[in-house]
Design an enzyme around this catalytic site. Structure first.
Site, PDB file in Angstrom:
ATOM      1  N   ASP A 287       0.869  -1.171   0.000  1.00  0.00           N
ATOM      2  CA  ASP A 287       0.000   0.000   0.000  1.00  0.00           C
ATOM      3  C   ASP A 287       0.916   1.234   0.000  1.00  0.00           C
ATOM      4  O   ASP A 287       2.140   1.139   0.090  1.00  0.00           O
ATOM      5  CB  ASP A 287      -0.981  -0.041   1.181  1.00  0.00           C
ATOM      6  CG  ASP A 287      -2.213   0.823   0.926  1.00  0.00           C
ATOM      7  OD1 ASP A 287      -2.169   1.700   0.032  1.00  0.00           O
ATOM      8  OD2 ASP A 287      -3.236   0.655   1.621  1.00  0.00           O
TER       9      ASP A 287
HETATM   10  C1  BGC Z   1      -5.221   3.068   0.302  1.00  0.00           C
HETATM   11  C2  BGC Z   1      -5.499   2.040  -0.770  1.00  0.00           C
HETATM   12  C3  BGC Z   1      -5.387   2.659  -2.136  1.00  0.00           C
HETATM   13  C4  BGC Z   1      -4.033   3.323  -2.277  1.00  0.00           C
HETATM   14  C5  BGC Z   1      -3.798   3.940  -3.635  1.00  0.00           C
HETATM   15  C6  BGC Z   1      -3.972   3.879   0.031  1.00  0.00           C
HETATM   16  O1  BGC Z   1      -3.849   4.947   0.888  1.00  0.00           O
HETATM   17  O2  BGC Z   1      -5.101   2.429   1.549  1.00  0.00           O
HETATM   18  O3  BGC Z   1      -6.771   1.480  -0.572  1.00  0.00           O
HETATM   19  O4  BGC Z   1      -5.595   1.688  -3.120  1.00  0.00           O
HETATM   20  O5  BGC Z   1      -3.912   4.326  -1.303  1.00  0.00           O
HETATM   21  O6  BGC Z   1      -4.526   5.082  -3.810  1.00  0.00           O
END
Ligand code: BGC
Length: 744
Positions: A287
């Site tokens: 993530d």
């Molecule tokens: C979130 C994810 C997301 C990623 C990309 C993160 O902060 O937890 O769910 O896919 O950002 O935007």
């Protein structure tokens, strides 16, 4: 081409490519950067060709994510996206090996970041539909709109099970039940990917956030969860197992930690369980910034270098870096110094390239035709149906609803006239709160009611959530009307910015509700928000209550349809609506959890939902009294429509294992079907409970089925049967993947 030949062909291509790649090219593939790294500057949607060249030709990045315009990241026109794609494709075509970049996007409830996309009800609402066909169609439409935007890969679905309502990502989940989440996630993926996600209108999905993210002890985003391995396997793993079985080729890692081990350092979860047990063969992605956070936040690593090594060796194949190239630089150095073996790099890159081949990226398809595939009237129609089925009528005293067209209706409250209140986070922007960016042709609740019945509906309120409605004005206006539609709820939010300390509604909303209820006019309380804020005091006095949560872009018209009876509500709560802020007990509680006999007293239980027809459930029948272990159990029940309107009814089948070697829930959802019934019609619904529906995670942390008595429940009815034989041996480990997946 037969699937096997296709796989072998891809394996050969991947192995040929790997042989030609330098170390720098390989670690580049493992890197994902934000659009801003190639963007022309703050707030710009333009690419800077020099920066693109640096990212793609010099650093060989494997992937780019997110919408342009940092810090003002927002949805962009379809044409902008298509231009971006063409430029990125051209840049990778100029490199020696011509490896395409895979562009990943959060297409949450639809193509979030493309202007005017079809934006569905959020996941918590899709769960309320109990309609796997709608989840499938959402997947299909989203994939088409993502591909029409020139984008390649969707960071969705969220398969975290939402059992902690304080958590600001609660609404991104399919609710508190693992079977429901598994069934809807699986359908969504099948719709999104089809049989072959290289097809021009299909795209790969990403299961997130693996695993245990959704159950933070304190309810705050990205904070520790304490989930024992049995509970993990019972409640949080099966939805991911279903997603893997449905063929999702990528998995995003849990941004927080379980039992002291951050997701990005958890070799056991990322390898032994995910690959060894669930059979996942795709690639994992970190993530946002989370590899570095092993150092900067978690202090598991003493340096960024150590963090990179730790994450890669734990099983992270691609790092969502996202702002610089330090990840590939450090990783290359680690390999050169022998601290990370080349075999691990080849493994990760091989997986990434395989997904790129399987996604058709090397085939250089022309961009999907936008006209026929983007925001079509057909998609809007399906979206409207999804919105209708996602709304829960929780209370309807004296059949106040549907409203007569002649009744004078006042509509008011902070969420009554906002599209953002219907959509929540991940809508046009990350936080979803830029009302000014919402499409002008979509209708809020107030606008939809006024459109349906202009002469009899009055709206009172401000244009924003912050604008407090004056109590005396509201009371005076109510006096001029026959009924009040009072829309309360939450302002949109996403992730950590949505953290709260209490589920209590803001005081001014309570005051408005009290004042309106005190007028004696019937109040229809409409709740719009991402998690169940406490409405007990108002709901008990209101004549009708609609739990609408986040029904999406068609939510306004859908609510108006329900309020005026143009649609018969069929949504069922996919979570237990708490009565009080600390009254958080899930419906599948253990007997011990309800020791005082009063612990499960939600305002509305899981599965609750009314309609405008009287539905009669009868003759719950198990086909025989005793089954052998492993034999499918046949259950049938009759469902009839004794009302005057056509209805859709979700028939929910629960199972209880009467006595077992590990304490079992009082009941667990194991099958459901949504049936359509004309007035006077009766149908017999058949369920087959496969062996996994009667199994659980035993003392040895493996799935077991034990002989003994079982009960099944539908509505107020119950029936019993027994399993006769002893299990010969514990079910194979692989069966965890099939847990809770008895299909309709
Ligand atoms: C979130 C994810 C997301 C990623 C990309 C993160 O902060 O937890 O769910 O896919 O950002 O935007």
């Amino acid at each position: 081409m037969a699937a096997k030949t296709q796989t072998t062909l891809i394996e050969q291509k991947v192995s040929n490519l790997l042989k030609q790649m330098s170390l720098e090219e390989k670690v580049g593939q493992m890197t994902q950067v934000d659009f801003s790294v190639i963007g022309a500057g703050p707030n710009s949607e333009e690419i800077d060709p020099a920066k693109l060249e640096i990212a793609v030709a010099q650093h060989h990045v494997g992937s780019i994510l997110n919408a342009p315009g940092m810090p003002d990241v927002k949805a962009r026109p379809l044409e902008t996206w298509r231009k971006i794609t063409v430029a990125i494709r051209a840049a990778s075509e100029k490199t020696q090996l011509k490896i395409p970049v895979i562009y990943g996007i959060d297409a949450i409830h639809g193509a979030t970041y493309t202007e005017n996309a079809t934006l569905f009800p959020q996941a918590i609402n899709m769960a309320a539909t109990f309609n796997t066909e709608l989840a499938y169609q959402e997947g299909e439409i989203t994939a088409r709109e993502v591909k029409a935007s020139g984008l390649d890969w969707n960071f969705y679905p969220v398969l975290d099970v939402g059992r902690q309502p304080l958590w600001p990502r609660f609404w991104e989940t399919f609710g508190e039940d693992v079977y429901l989440a598994s069934a809807l996630g699986e359908s969504y993926i099948r719709g999104h990917q089809g049989d072959n996600f290289a097809a021009p209108d299909k795209a790969p999905t990403c299961l997130k956030h693996y695993v245990g993210y959704s159950y933070p002890l304190n309810g705050k985003d990205r904070t520790p969860a304490w989930i024992g391995e049995r509970a993990l396997r019972e409640l949080f793993l099966p939805s991911f197992a279903s997603g893997v079985l449905a063929g999702s080729p990528t998995v995003m890692v849990n941004s927080s930690e379980v039992d002291g081990v951050p997701g990005h350092a958890n070799h056991y979860y990322l390898n032994d369980i995910l690959r060894g047990e669930l059979g996942f063969t795709g690639f994992t992605i970190s993530d946002w910034e989370d590899v570095n956070r092993l150092y900067t936040r978690d202090k598991l690593a003493a340096s960024q270098r150590e963090a990179v090594k730790m994450a890669v060796m734990a099983g992270v194949d691609m790092s969502m870096a996202p702002f610089d190239f330090s990840f590939p630089e450090i990783l290359a150095d680690l390999v050169k110094k022998g601290e990370v073996p080349m075999s691990r790099i080849d493994e990760a890159v091989g997986r990434i390239l395989t997904v790129k081949f399987r996604s058709g990226l090397f085939d250089k398809h022309p961009l999907l035709d936008a006209k026929q595939n983007f925001a079509t009237p057909e998609a809007a129609k399906i979206n409207r149906q999804a919105a209708i089925e996602s709304i829960v009528l929780a209370k309807n005293e004296n059949k106040l609803l549907p409203l007569a067209k002649s009744s004078r209706v006042l509509v008011t409250g902070p969420t009554a006239n906002l599209l953002s209140a219907l959509n929540g986070g991940w809508t046009i922007t990350w936080q979803g709160d830029r009302e000014d960016l919402y499409p002008a042709d979509k209708l809020t609740l107030a606008a939809a009611l006024r459109q349906k019945n202009p002469d009899h509906v009055t709206f009172l309120g401000g244009g924003s959530y912050e604008h407090l409605i004056k109590l005396d004005e509201a009371v005076n206006a109510a006096a001029q009307h026959d009924a009040v539609v009072l829309a309360l709820g939450e302002k949109p939010y996403a992730e950590t910015l949505g953290n709260i300390d209490s589920l209590q509604l803001p005081e001014h909303q309570l005051a408005l509700g009290r004042a309106l209820l005190a007028t004696g006019k019937p109040v229809i309380l409409v709740y719009l928000g991402g998690r169940p804020r406490i409405i007990t005091e108002l709901a008990e006095k209101a004549a009708a209550v609609i739990v609408a949560m986040l029904p999406g872009m068609e939510g306004g018209p859908a609510l108006a349809d329900i309020l005026y009876g143009d649609a018969n509500p069929s949504g069922r709560l996919p979570f237990s609506y708490p009565r009080a802020t600390n009254g958080i007990t899930a419906y599948d509680y253990k007997a011990m959890e309800n020791f005082d006999g009063a612990s499960y007293q939600p305002l509305y239980p899981f599965g609750h939902g009314l309609g405008y027809s009287r539905i009669v459930v009868s003759d719950l029948h198990v086909s025989k009294p005793v089954y052998a272990i492993g034999e499918p159990v046949q259950v049938s029940v009759k469902v009839g429509n004794a009302g005057e309107r056509a209805a859709k009814e979700s028939v929910l089948l629960y199972v209880n294992d009467v006595a077992a070697s590990v304490s079992r829930p009082n009941k667990q959802l194991k099958a459901f079907q949504k049936v359509e019934l004309n007035p006077g019609q009766e149908k017999t619904v058949q369920f087959t409970l496969g062996p996994d529906a009667l199994s659980f995670i035993g003392l040895n942390l493996r799935r077991v089925t034990e002989p003994g008595d079982f009960k099944v429940y539908v509505g107020d009815l119950s029936a019993g049967f027994a399993l006769a034989d002893k299990p010969k041996s514990p079910a194979p480990e692989k069966s965890a993947a099939k847990a809770n997946r008895t299909k309709k």
